[in-house]
Design an enzyme around this catalytic site. Structure first.
Site, PDB file in Angstrom:
ATOM      1  N   ASP A 285     -27.244  77.276  -7.345  1.00  0.00           N
ATOM      2  CA  ASP A 285     -25.864  77.329  -7.804  1.00  0.00           C
ATOM      3  C   ASP A 285     -25.877  78.578  -8.552  1.00  0.00           C
ATOM      4  O   ASP A 285     -26.446  79.037  -9.121  1.00  0.00           O
ATOM      5  CB  ASP A 285     -25.940  76.088  -8.860  1.00  0.00           C
ATOM      6  CG  ASP A 285     -24.121  75.946  -9.200  1.00  0.00           C
ATOM      7  OD1 ASP A 285     -23.795  76.825 -10.144  1.00  0.00           O
ATOM      8  OD2 ASP A 285     -23.319  75.357  -8.551  1.00  0.00           O
TER       9      ASP A 285
ATOM     10  N   ASN B 165     -14.056  84.350 -10.165  1.00  0.00           N
ATOM     11  CA  ASN B 165     -12.938  84.162  -9.550  1.00  0.00           C
ATOM     12  C   ASN B 165     -11.653  84.339 -10.526  1.00  0.00           C
ATOM     13  O   ASN B 165     -10.735  85.083 -10.244  1.00  0.00           O
ATOM     14  CB  ASN B 165     -12.793  82.643  -9.173  1.00  0.00           C
ATOM     15  CG  ASN B 165     -13.632  82.445  -7.873  1.00  0.00           C
ATOM     16  OD1 ASN B 165     -13.742  83.327  -7.024  1.00  0.00           O
ATOM     17  ND2 ASN B 165     -13.915  81.269  -7.346  1.00  0.00           N
TER      18      ASN B 165
ATOM     19  N   ASP C 103     -15.661  85.574  -3.122  1.00  0.00           N
ATOM     20  CA  ASP C 103     -16.111  85.350  -1.824  1.00  0.00           C
ATOM     21  C   ASP C 103     -17.382  86.544  -1.213  1.00  0.00           C
ATOM     22  O   ASP C 103     -18.307  86.140  -0.818  1.00  0.00           O
ATOM     23  CB  ASP C 103     -15.075  85.604  -0.780  1.00  0.00           C
ATOM     24  CG  ASP C 103     -14.043  84.397  -0.617  1.00  0.00           C
ATOM     25  OD1 ASP C 103     -13.056  84.402   0.010  1.00  0.00           O
ATOM     26  OD2 ASP C 103     -14.363  83.344  -1.345  1.00  0.00           O
TER      27      ASP C 103
ATOM     28  N   GLU D 293     -19.938  77.123  -4.452  1.00  0.00           N
ATOM     29  CA  GLU D 293     -21.094  78.049  -4.761  1.00  0.00           C
ATOM     30  C   GLU D 293     -22.656  77.736  -4.775  1.00  0.00           C
ATOM     31  O   GLU D 293     -23.282  78.022  -5.553  1.00  0.00           O
ATOM     32  CB  GLU D 293     -20.694  78.488  -6.065  1.00  0.00           C
ATOM     33  CG  GLU D 293     -20.673  77.508  -7.649  1.00  0.00           C
ATOM     34  CD  GLU D 293     -19.458  76.785  -7.732  1.00  0.00           C
ATOM     35  OE1 GLU D 293     -18.885  76.825  -6.893  1.00  0.00           O
ATOM     36  OE2 GLU D 293     -19.545  76.292  -8.785  1.00  0.00           O
TER      37      GLU D 293
END
Length: 990
Positions: free
Chosen positions: A869, A877, A886, A912
């Site tokens: 993770d 973000n 991304d 993620e």
């Protein structure tokens, strides 16, 4: 003098009325604040600011907090902040006040942004441009007629009724232009608290209450609050007052002379008072109790108080947020009077209460208070207590760490047995057992001693004990004596000792506690789990059967269908019927309820190797010795901690990583391939015990049991109609899945070429074209045949040309069919491949894992599975952009492919998260590979997409055990991943 006497009389009448009200509200003694379970949150736990100005709960169950850095929503597990960054309608982050209107709207007053209202997901703000002449709002409320009231810092009160604005100032309805608070009362009136008194509005007609004539002091009034019983209270700079008739009287002579900023009434009827500098106060029929920063309050200024629907008391201070609640466990330690926090032994006292042995003395505890302590100062040769036993006549036997055994009566030592006074073995006494009027068993670190008729006999290795180190003693119902040692158990019948060893097949050596059943079954707590000895056979309930820990210190039968097990990681509760079902092979694993600090234990570290370290009291409560006090739980009362399952709220929906506004129906555009649903059961009392399951109709054939996780992710979705459902259960509280489910209908529109008719139409059109061409050619050849019969050579040449054209047409048709096949192959790859990273997607990863599970199980080879993770991915973000997010995911995917591709199949698990399947790779090798990958991720250069950021990952890696399914392998890796994140992130757990 007469006026003064009357005032005092009114004060005492108010006190008596309050006492009567409290007495009527509850008949039980309130738990002292110091023993209530406490939780605190500050900016360290992701609050945006430490000062909590107001607290409310909306109809959907969310708790909301007003801070100087935004509005905060809490679902029981995490905070979500609303501020100027994500809510354009908010004109200021300083939220001073919060109220919930009758229709469910959230009304907030801001420091310099006017009034903002959140109603059914829509935000709207009222400030200078809407008619307020001052944006500094101290409080705001909607009245019963839907009018908006705004109390300002120095410009009086504004009332907005549609487009009409009415203003009240000093001398025109208000005692002062400085207004601190509002109260929309149940009778439709509006109370206004100002710097010089109170105004009460009936419609548009104010009545001013100020000064001696109203009973209020000449001091600012900070707060006016109406309680569920209809009582109206005023918090002033000079204390708290209650409205009696048309006058205010002092609330209680017990209160300190301090400013009062907040009030709340709990479910038991007690009144909680937040002060300006004296901390938190609770006033009830038992008197006044104080709680301040010395006892754990984040700060002594308490501007907000709230009691939620589950009965928890929330206090907002200048230094953080505090919650007080009645947790399942209550822990008593040195703060409540015990001689020490480190408790080694607990037993019921014959006269009522409990004997509690600590590392610094012996304590008699009764009715929630310490009766007496015994230490060296009281004549004990050692106050490090290891074991306890009380005879029917009240004689107390005390085993110590260095001074042998003490016999006490009436609080005095009447006999001392140690190596200098005839005790064989050792002076370290960890267990005591009475089996007859003249028979006492003493378990020491150097053997077992039987004191019978004044004579001592020593049992050691030469007498059948597997080891001299004795930690537990127990007499079974048939009279046999069971001895727990550091190398197995021994059963003594008469003078014959029979060793019961479990170390060879089950790897269990330390036997730390016992319990037995009427049918002769003996249960043993060991360093490898819970052992069952029945009909001469041993069976182990350990990690492989679902136990969360190896070492169990004591097993207690609550006589209501459960075992309570103490351990170094809290207290476990298991259903007896489930234990037998697992050990008999009728079910694969066990459901375990694990209670830790969040459930009222001051420390999850229980104590063992002494005894009894846990015991069932005559009143049915279970007492447990821990490293920070004696903990007690009432099994019968556990069900009351969740009276009904909470509603499940879908908090967030993301389509293709873009946030959507959650609703009952979502219409999504063509090209939507990924959906994320985040949900929560809004319980603040015991959210840990909630379990979730979800299903996306059209994708999932059955419910997906998500455990405690509250996120569902779907990728590679085709166009069509879906329905997402989620429900909740609390198996630890005996509550099965909720009968209803929260649902969202989803419609994903198709592209033109994805519509059902498109491919058949293309194929039909191509077929018609071929038939048409063929017929035209045939007719053309027939027409020319008659005219060109004489020209055989010429016709032959023409036929050859026509044949060539037909061959070319056939080639064109083949190319068309090949393109259609290539398109189908591309669709197949999209179904198995993640579009962003090029890795296998979750569906393909699941197939690889399931296949590897079967192959490795059949071949007897190892299989390891890891879940990665990306740490703090939301901050990438939010702080940079979704494009940066991304880019980070692509970089991480490339690193994992490079570092692990030679030994594992790497897949994007969703969002993620990434997964790696290590077929044929044992845990240690897989962990090393994951560590290399973790270090490689940490070296990623983020300058191109997130300057200054360092990408890190956390991972959990687990190796398949003999009976594990691939779903269990995923859950174990997921649990380890959460351990890695709780341990500080950027680490591998396994």
């Amino acid at each position: 003098m007469a006026a003064s006497t009357a005032t005092r009389a009114w004060r005492w009448i108010a006190v008596l009325l309050l006492a009567c009200a409290c007495a009527c509200a509850t008949t039980s003694v309130a738990k002292p604040i110091g023993t209530m379970f406490r939780e605190t949150w500050t900016t360290r736990q992701e609050l945006p600011h430490n000062q909590i100005n107001a607290i409310v709960q909306t109809q959907d169950g969310y708790l909301w907090f007003a801070t100087w850095e935004g509005l905060v929503r809490y679902n029981g597990l995490e905070f979500q902040v609303f501020d100027r960054r994500n809510v354009p309608e908010l004109r200021d982050n300083g939220i001073r006040s919060l109220r919930v209107s009758a229709d469910g709207a959230l009304v907030m007053g801001t420091s310099r942004g006017g009034v903002t209202i959140l109603d059914r997901g829509r935000w709207r703000t009222y400030g200078r441009r809407e008619g307020l002449t001052q944006d500094e709002v101290m409080d705001a409320a909607l009245d019963s007629r839907g009018r908006l009231w705004a109390a300002t810092e120095s410009a009086g009160v504004f009332v907005l009724d549609g487009a009409k604005v009415t203003r009240y100032r000093a001398g025109a309805g208000l005692p002062s232009d400085i207004v601190y608070g509002l109260l929309p009362a149940r009778d439709g009136s509006m109370w206004v608290a100002t710097a010089s008194g109170i105004a009460r509005f009936y419609g548009n007609q104010p009545r001013i209450l100020a000064g001696p004539a109203s009973g209020l002091p000449a001091a600012p009034v900070f707060r006016v609050e109406e309680m569920p019983d209809g009582g109206v209270y005023a918090g002033t700079e000079a204390g708290a007052f209650r409205l009696e008739g048309s006058r205010f009287v002092p609330l209680s002579p017990l209160l300190p002379r301090d400013g009062v900023a907040s009030f709340a009434r709990d479910h038991a009827g007690a009144l909680w008072i937040g002060t300006v500098s004296s901390g938190l106060l609770r006033l009830d029929r038992d008197g006044l109790e104080r709680f301040d920063s010395r006892q754990g309050l984040p700060n002594n200024r308490v501007p907000s108080l709230f009691v939620d629907r589950e009965g928890s008391v929330w206090a907002g201070t200048n230094g953080g947020l505090l919650r007080l609640r009645d947790a399942p466990f209550t822990t008593y330690g040195s703060e409540q009077g015990l001689s020490d926090d480190y408790v080694r032994a607990v037993i019921p006292a014959r006269g009522g209460g409990m004997w509690i042995g600590t590392s610094r003395g012996l304590n008699l505890w009764r009715n929630g208070v310490l009766v007496r302590s015994f230490t060296r100062a009281d004549g004990l040769p050692s106050d490090s207590i290891m074991s306890l036993l009380e005879d029917p006549d009240g004689t107390l036997w005390v085993g110590t760490y260095t001074a042998g055994v003490l016999q006490m009566r009436g609080g005095r030592v009447i006999q001392h047995l140690d190596s200098a006074h005839g005790l064989t073995g050792s002076n370290q006494v960890r267990a005591l057992l009475r089996t007859g009027p003249d028979t006492l068993w003493i378990g020491t670190s150097r053997g077992l001693v039987r004191l019978q008729g004044g004579a001592m006999r020593h049992f050691g290795v030469e007498d059948g004990l597997p080891r001299d180190y004795v930690m537990a003693l127990h007499q079974a119902r048939n009279g046999d004596v069971w001895v727990g040692t550091a190398d197995g158990a021994v059963r003594i019948a008469g003078d014959r000792a029979q060793p019961i060893r479990a170390d060879e097949a089950m790897d269990a050596r330390d036997i730390l506690g016992f319990a037995d059943d009427e049918d002769g079954t003996v249960w043993m707590a060991s360093d490898r789990g819970l052992l069952r000895y029945r009909n001469g056979r041993l069976a182990l309930l350990g990690l492989r059967q679902g136990m969360p820990v190896d070492t169990i210190f004591q097993v207690v039968d609550d006589r209501a269908g459960h075992f309570w097990l103490s351990s170094n990681r809290g207290v476990l509760r298991v259903r007896r019927a489930d234990v037998d079902a697992v050990l008999d092979g009728r079910r694969p694993t066990l459901n375990v309820d694990q209670f830790t600090e969040v459930d009222g234990l001051a420390s999850a570290q229980c104590n063992g190797t002494s005894g009894p370290s846990a015991v069932l009291a005559p009143d049915g409560r279970v007492w447990v010795a821990t490293a920070r006090g004696a903990a007690v739980v009432d099994p019968a009362a556990l069900q009351g901690y969740t009276r009904e399952l909470p509603p499940v709220v879908i908090e967030r929906v993301r389509a293709n990583d873009r946030d959507l506004r959650a609703g009952e129906r979502l219409e999504l555009p063509a090209g939507t391939r990924k959906l994320d649903f985040q949900y929560a059961g809004l319980s603040f009392r015991m959210p840990r015990l909630l379990r979730y399951r979800h299903k996306l109709e059209g994708v999932d054939a059955a419910w997906v049991d998500n455990g405690t996780r509250s996120l569902a992710q779907y990728t590679n979705l085709a166009p069509g109609r879906y329905r997402f459902l989620v429900s909740v259960s609390a198996p630890g509280l005996g509550q099965d899945w909720s009968p209803g489910a929260t649902m969202v209908d989803v419609v994903i529109a198709p592209y033109l070429w994805q519509r059902a008719w498109f491919l058949p139409a293309c194929i039909g059109l191509a077929g018609l074209l071929v038939v048409g061409v063929f017929r035209w050619r045939t007719s053309e050849l027939a027409r020319r045949a008659g005219a060109l019969e004489a020209l055989v050579q010429s016709r032959t040449h023409a036929l050859r040309e026509q044949t060539d054209r037909l061959i070319a047409s056939d080639a064109e048709k083949s190319q068309l069919l090949e393109r259609i096949r290539e398109q189908a192959d591309a669709f197949e790859r999209q179904a198995r491949e993640d579009a962003l990273t090029g890795l296998a997607n979750r569906r393909h990863g699941n197939e690889v894992l399931a296949t590897a599970q079967e192959r490795t199980r059949a071949a007897g080879r190892p299989l390891s599975f890891a879940l990665f993770d990306v740490d703090h991915f939301k901050r990438i973000n939010d702080g940079f952009s979704h494009q940066a997010g991304d880019a980070a995911l692509v970089q991480v995917a490339n690193v994992l492919r490079r570092e692990l591709g030679a030994v594992a199949t790497v897949a994007r698990w969703g969002g993620e998260e990434f997964a790696a399947v290590f077929e044929g790779i044992a845990l240690d090798d897989a962990r090393r590979a994951c560590e290399r990958a973790r270090l490689a991720v940490e070296r990623i250069d983020c300058a191109g997409f997130a300057p200054g950021w360092t990408v890190t990952v956390s991972a959990g890696v687990f190796e398949r055990q003999a009976l594990d399914t691939h779903e269990h392998l995923i859950r174990r890796a997921d649990d380890l991943l959460y351990d890695a994140k709780r341990g500080g992130r950027n680490r591998i757990a396994g």
